[in-house]
Design a protein around this motif. Sequence first.
Motif, PDB file in Angstrom:
ATOM      1  N   GLY A 146      42.850  19.855  31.894  1.00  9.69           N
ATOM      2  CA  GLY A 146      44.018  19.601  30.978  1.00  9.69           C
ATOM      3  C   GLY A 146      43.893  19.114  29.905  1.00  9.69           C
ATOM      4  N   TYR A 147      44.113  19.007  28.916  1.00  2.81           N
ATOM      5  CA  TYR A 147      44.055  17.608  27.181  1.00  2.81           C
ATOM      6  C   TYR A 147      44.503  17.001  28.256  1.00  2.81           C
ATOM      7  CZ  TYR A 147      41.465  20.906  24.118  1.00  2.81           C
ATOM      8  OH  TYR A 147      40.472  20.948  23.481  1.00  2.81           O
ATOM      9  N   LYS A 148      46.001  16.519  28.965  1.00  2.00           N
ATOM     10  CA  LYS A 148      46.443  15.484  28.941  1.00  2.00           C
ATOM     11  C   LYS A 148      45.488  14.957  30.985  1.00  2.00           C
ATOM     12  CE  LYS A 148      50.902  17.191  27.526  1.00  2.00           C
ATOM     13  NZ  LYS A 148      52.202  17.079  27.815  1.00  2.00           N
ATOM     14  N   ASP A 149      44.604  15.430  31.148  1.00  2.00           N
ATOM     15  CA  ASP A 149      43.914  15.151  32.050  1.00  2.00           C
ATOM     16  C   ASP A 149      42.409  14.050  31.965  1.00  2.00           C
ATOM     17  OD1 ASP A 149      45.567  16.720  34.622  1.00  2.00           O
ATOM     18  OD2 ASP A 149      44.291  18.443  33.852  1.00  2.00           O
ATOM     19  N   VAL A 157      39.964  21.224  28.446  1.00  2.00           N
ATOM     20  CA  VAL A 157      38.758  20.682  28.358  1.00  2.00           C
ATOM     21  C   VAL A 157      37.214  21.223  28.454  1.00  2.00           C
ATOM     22  CG1 VAL A 157      37.504  18.844  28.258  1.00  2.00           C
ATOM     23  CG2 VAL A 157      39.336  18.976  27.757  1.00  2.00           C
ATOM     24  N   ASP A 158      36.652  21.837  28.708  1.00  2.00           N
ATOM     25  CA  ASP A 158      35.499  22.938  29.854  1.00  2.00           C
ATOM     26  C   ASP A 158      34.277  21.519  30.093  1.00  2.00           C
ATOM     27  OD1 ASP A 158      37.431  24.797  29.226  1.00  2.00           O
ATOM     28  OD2 ASP A 158      35.867  25.476  27.794  1.00  2.00           O
ATOM     29  N   LEU A 159      33.893  21.803  31.727  1.00  2.00           N
ATOM     30  CA  LEU A 159      32.932  20.876  31.903  1.00  2.00           C
ATOM     31  C   LEU A 159      32.268  21.675  32.486  1.00  2.00           C
ATOM     32  CD1 LEU A 159      35.204  18.405  34.417  1.00  2.00           C
ATOM     33  CD2 LEU A 159      34.263  18.279  31.984  1.00  2.00           C
ATOM     34  N   VAL A 160      30.606  21.441  32.219  1.00  2.00           N
ATOM     35  CA  VAL A 160      30.012  22.722  33.278  1.00  2.00           C
ATOM     36  C   VAL A 160      28.932  21.674  34.751  1.00  2.00           C
ATOM     37  CG1 VAL A 160      28.387  21.382  31.719  1.00  2.00           C
ATOM     38  CG2 VAL A 160      27.705  23.590  32.568  1.00  2.00           C
ATOM     39  N   VAL A 161      28.758  22.021  35.092  1.00  2.00           N
ATOM     40  CA  VAL A 161      28.185  21.334  36.769  1.00  2.00           C
ATOM     41  C   VAL A 161      27.554  21.782  36.964  1.00  2.00           C
ATOM     42  CG1 VAL A 161      28.915  20.961  39.219  1.00  2.00           C
ATOM     43  CG2 VAL A 161      30.857  20.991  37.378  1.00  2.00           C
ATOM     44  N   ARG A 162      26.214  21.206  37.162  1.00  2.00           N
ATOM     45  CA  ARG A 162      24.653  21.997  37.211  1.00  2.00           C
ATOM     46  C   ARG A 162      24.343  20.846  37.885  1.00  2.00           C
ATOM     47  NH1 ARG A 162      23.695  21.825  31.751  1.00  2.00           N
ATOM     48  NH2 ARG A 162      24.643  23.703  30.888  1.00  2.00           N
ATOM     49  N   ALA A 163      23.994  21.380  39.333  1.00  2.00           N
ATOM     50  CA  ALA A 163      23.282  20.614  40.786  1.00  2.00           C
ATOM     51  C   ALA A 163      22.368  22.046  41.463  1.00  2.00           C
ATOM     52  CB  ALA A 163      24.249  20.647  41.613  1.00  2.00           C
ATOM     53  N   GLY A 201      46.541  16.129  41.888  1.00  2.00           N
ATOM     54  CA  GLY A 201      46.639  16.290  40.413  1.00  2.00           C
ATOM     55  C   GLY A 201      46.014  17.093  38.825  1.00  2.00           C
ATOM     56  N   ILE A 202      44.632  17.005  39.151  1.00  2.00           N
ATOM     57  CA  ILE A 202      44.074  17.361  37.743  1.00  2.00           C
ATOM     58  C   ILE A 202      44.412  18.251  38.083  1.00  2.00           C
ATOM     59  CG2 ILE A 202      42.108  17.346  37.203  1.00  2.00           C
ATOM     60  CD1 ILE A 202      40.943  14.964  38.361  1.00  2.00           C
ATOM     61  N   SER A 203      44.819  19.094  36.909  1.00  2.00           N
ATOM     62  CA  SER A 203      45.061  20.863  36.528  1.00  2.00           C
ATOM     63  C   SER A 203      44.319  21.733  35.576  1.00  2.00           C
ATOM     64  CB  SER A 203      46.161  20.501  35.359  1.00  2.00           C
ATOM     65  OG  SER A 203      45.944  20.114  34.025  1.00  2.00           O
ATOM     66  N   ILE A 204      44.217  22.452  36.493  1.00  2.00           N
ATOM     67  CA  ILE A 204      43.449  23.443  35.386  1.00  2.00           C
ATOM     68  C   ILE A 204      43.641  24.786  35.034  1.00  2.00           C
ATOM     69  CG2 ILE A 204      41.495  24.883  37.080  1.00  2.00           C
ATOM     70  CD1 ILE A 204      40.587  23.827  39.109  1.00  2.00           C
ATOM     71  N   PRO A 205      44.127  24.538  33.818  1.00  2.00           N
ATOM     72  CA  PRO A 205      45.065  25.509  32.502  1.00  2.00           C
ATOM     73  C   PRO A 205      44.311  26.777  32.771  1.00  2.00           C
ATOM     74  CG  PRO A 205      43.139  23.975  31.347  1.00  2.00           C
ATOM     75  CD  PRO A 205      43.151  23.454  32.923  1.00  2.00           C
ATOM     76  N   PHE A 206      45.411  27.504  32.325  1.00  2.00           N
ATOM     77  CA  PHE A 206      45.257  29.067  32.561  1.00  2.00           C
ATOM     78  C   PHE A 206      45.598  29.400  31.185  1.00  2.00           C
ATOM     79  CE2 PHE A 206      49.132  29.033  34.592  1.00  2.00           C
ATOM     80  CZ  PHE A 206      49.732  29.471  34.083  1.00  2.00           C
ATOM     81  N   PRO A 207      44.932  30.238  30.259  1.00  2.00           N
ATOM     82  CA  PRO A 207      45.603  30.588  28.490  1.00  2.00           C
ATOM     83  C   PRO A 207      46.356  31.021  28.923  1.00  2.00           C
ATOM     84  CG  PRO A 207      42.969  32.129  29.418  1.00  2.00           C
ATOM     85  CD  PRO A 207      43.309  31.233  30.632  1.00  2.00           C
ATOM     86  N   GLN A 208      47.343  30.159  28.177  1.00  2.00           N
ATOM     87  CA  GLN A 208      49.108  30.606  28.102  1.00  2.00           C
ATOM     88  C   GLN A 208      49.539  30.803  26.583  1.00  2.00           C
ATOM     89  OE1 GLN A 208      51.581  27.659  29.903  1.00  2.00           O
ATOM     90  NE2 GLN A 208      49.573  26.645  29.960  1.00  2.00           N
ATOM     91  N   ARG A 209      50.369  31.175  25.903  1.00  2.00           N
ATOM     92  CA  ARG A 209      50.493  30.783  24.444  1.00  2.00           C
ATOM     93  C   ARG A 209      52.188  30.216  24.930  1.00  2.00           C
ATOM     94  NH1 ARG A 209      48.035  33.104  20.568  1.00  2.00           N
ATOM     95  NH2 ARG A 209      46.543  35.189  21.643  1.00  2.00           N
ATOM     96  N   GLU A 210      52.213  29.600  23.475  1.00  2.00           N
ATOM     97  CA  GLU A 210      53.388  28.364  23.096  1.00  2.00           C
ATOM     98  C   GLU A 210      54.288  29.145  22.274  1.00  2.00           C
ATOM     99  OE1 GLU A 210      53.161  24.234  22.454  1.00  2.00           O
ATOM    100  OE2 GLU A 210      52.127  23.950  24.710  1.00  2.00           O
ATOM    101  N   LEU A 211      55.385  29.965  22.012  1.00  2.00           N
ATOM    102  CA  LEU A 211      56.359  29.655  21.269  1.00  2.00           C
ATOM    103  C   LEU A 211      57.480  29.437  21.024  1.00  2.00           C
ATOM    104  CD1 LEU A 211      56.798  33.947  22.353  1.00  2.00           C
ATOM    105  CD2 LEU A 211      55.183  33.211  20.932  1.00  2.00           C
ATOM    106  N   THR A 212      57.406  29.001  20.170  1.00  2.00           N
ATOM    107  CA  THR A 212      58.744  28.359  18.953  1.00  2.00           C
ATOM    108  C   THR A 212      59.649  29.031  18.528  1.00  2.00           C
ATOM    109  OG1 THR A 212      57.185  26.825  18.231  1.00  2.00           O
ATOM    110  CG2 THR A 212      58.794  26.628  17.377  1.00  2.00           C
ATOM    111  N   VAL A 213      61.028  29.249  18.786  1.00  3.37           N
ATOM    112  CA  VAL A 213      61.962  29.524  18.358  1.00  3.37           C
ATOM    113  C   VAL A 213      63.093  28.816  17.725  1.00  3.37           C
ATOM    114  CG1 VAL A 213      64.543  31.258  18.533  1.00  3.37           C
ATOM    115  CG2 VAL A 213      61.780  31.099  20.676  1.00  3.37           C
ATOM    116  N   VAL A 214      63.033  29.559  15.809  1.00  4.59           N
ATOM    117  CA  VAL A 214      63.780  28.824  15.092  1.00  4.59           C
ATOM    118  C   VAL A 214      64.962  29.766  14.631  1.00  4.59           C
ATOM    119  CG1 VAL A 214      63.525  27.482  12.663  1.00  4.59           C
ATOM    120  CG2 VAL A 214      61.658  27.862  13.954  1.00  4.59           C
ATOM    121  N   GLN A 215      66.441  28.347  15.636  1.00  7.64           N
ATOM    122  CA  GLN A 215      67.795  29.084  15.573  1.00  7.64           C
ATOM    123  C   GLN A 215      68.280  28.778  13.958  1.00  7.64           C
ATOM    124  OE1 GLN A 215      69.955  27.861  18.728  1.00  7.64           O
ATOM    125  NE2 GLN A 215      68.951  29.422  19.807  1.00  7.64           N
TER     126      GLN A 215
END
Length: 280
Positions: free
Chosen positions: A183-186, A223-229, A255-269
């Motif tokens: 995650g971007y916050k990690d 944030v994408d990491l690549v691991v090579r071994a 507690g390090i997150s591995i996010p999955f694709p998602q969308r945020e919707l903003t509802v304006v009242q």
Amino acid sequence: MHDLLADLHLSESSLRFALNLLFALLILVVGFWVAARVANVVQRALQRASVDPTLSGFLRNLVYGVLIALLVVTALIQAGVPQAPLAAALGASGLAIGLALQGSLSNLAWGVLLIIFRPFRVGDLVTVGGIDGTVEGISLMYTRLLLADNREAVVPNGKIGADAIINFNQRGMRRFELKVGIGYKDDIGRAMAEIRQLFEADARILKDPAPGVWTVNLGDSSVDLVVRAWSRTDDLWAAQTDLLRAIKERFDEQGISIPFPQRELTVVQGTLPAGTPPQA
């Protein structure tokens, strides 16, 4: 008197023909024996030189076949067959056989080269002729592969020679690659440090060449990491899959997150403008 001379001449010709035929048969009998002995001597010499058994057997048969061909030609000439028609017939036969067996001769030639130069051996995991599999056997005409789902593929050697050969076992070790998103916050540095600790904990992951982890992309949601071994070829699959699982479990613990694709919707009242029809 004339008839007597003619009879003598005929008898002399018949005797000469009989003698030539006898010599031709003698050449064949002795020649077959000598050809077999010479071919066996060649095979034993190749075996002492540690030449591949398939190749030594082929060369033994090749030497024997060439000697027999020369023997038959010699016997026919001795029997009185004219040389010019014989040479023409042999040339035409050789051309016809060559055209008819063009594909087979190509497979045979490549089979000899594969056995001599050894780009792969029985038991190697390879890609040949566009097919991935483990080599089960190499003959002069075909190579047998065992596919991952236990099917067997028989690939003509001519097709193998005309395409790239990839041998996954030749070097004894291979590199694998994993991609992990956080995650971007990690904390990127902390995530990398945890992965490096996993390198040290797994003896199947080689220390030379050294493994590594890098930041390669800032994605839409991670944030994408690549691991090579690197690992020994026999340990590759187990080391790769176990490391991927260990990374997931370690990130969960820390507690390090591995996010999955998602969308945020903003509802304006708010209040719709006057006259705006209600939405269905």
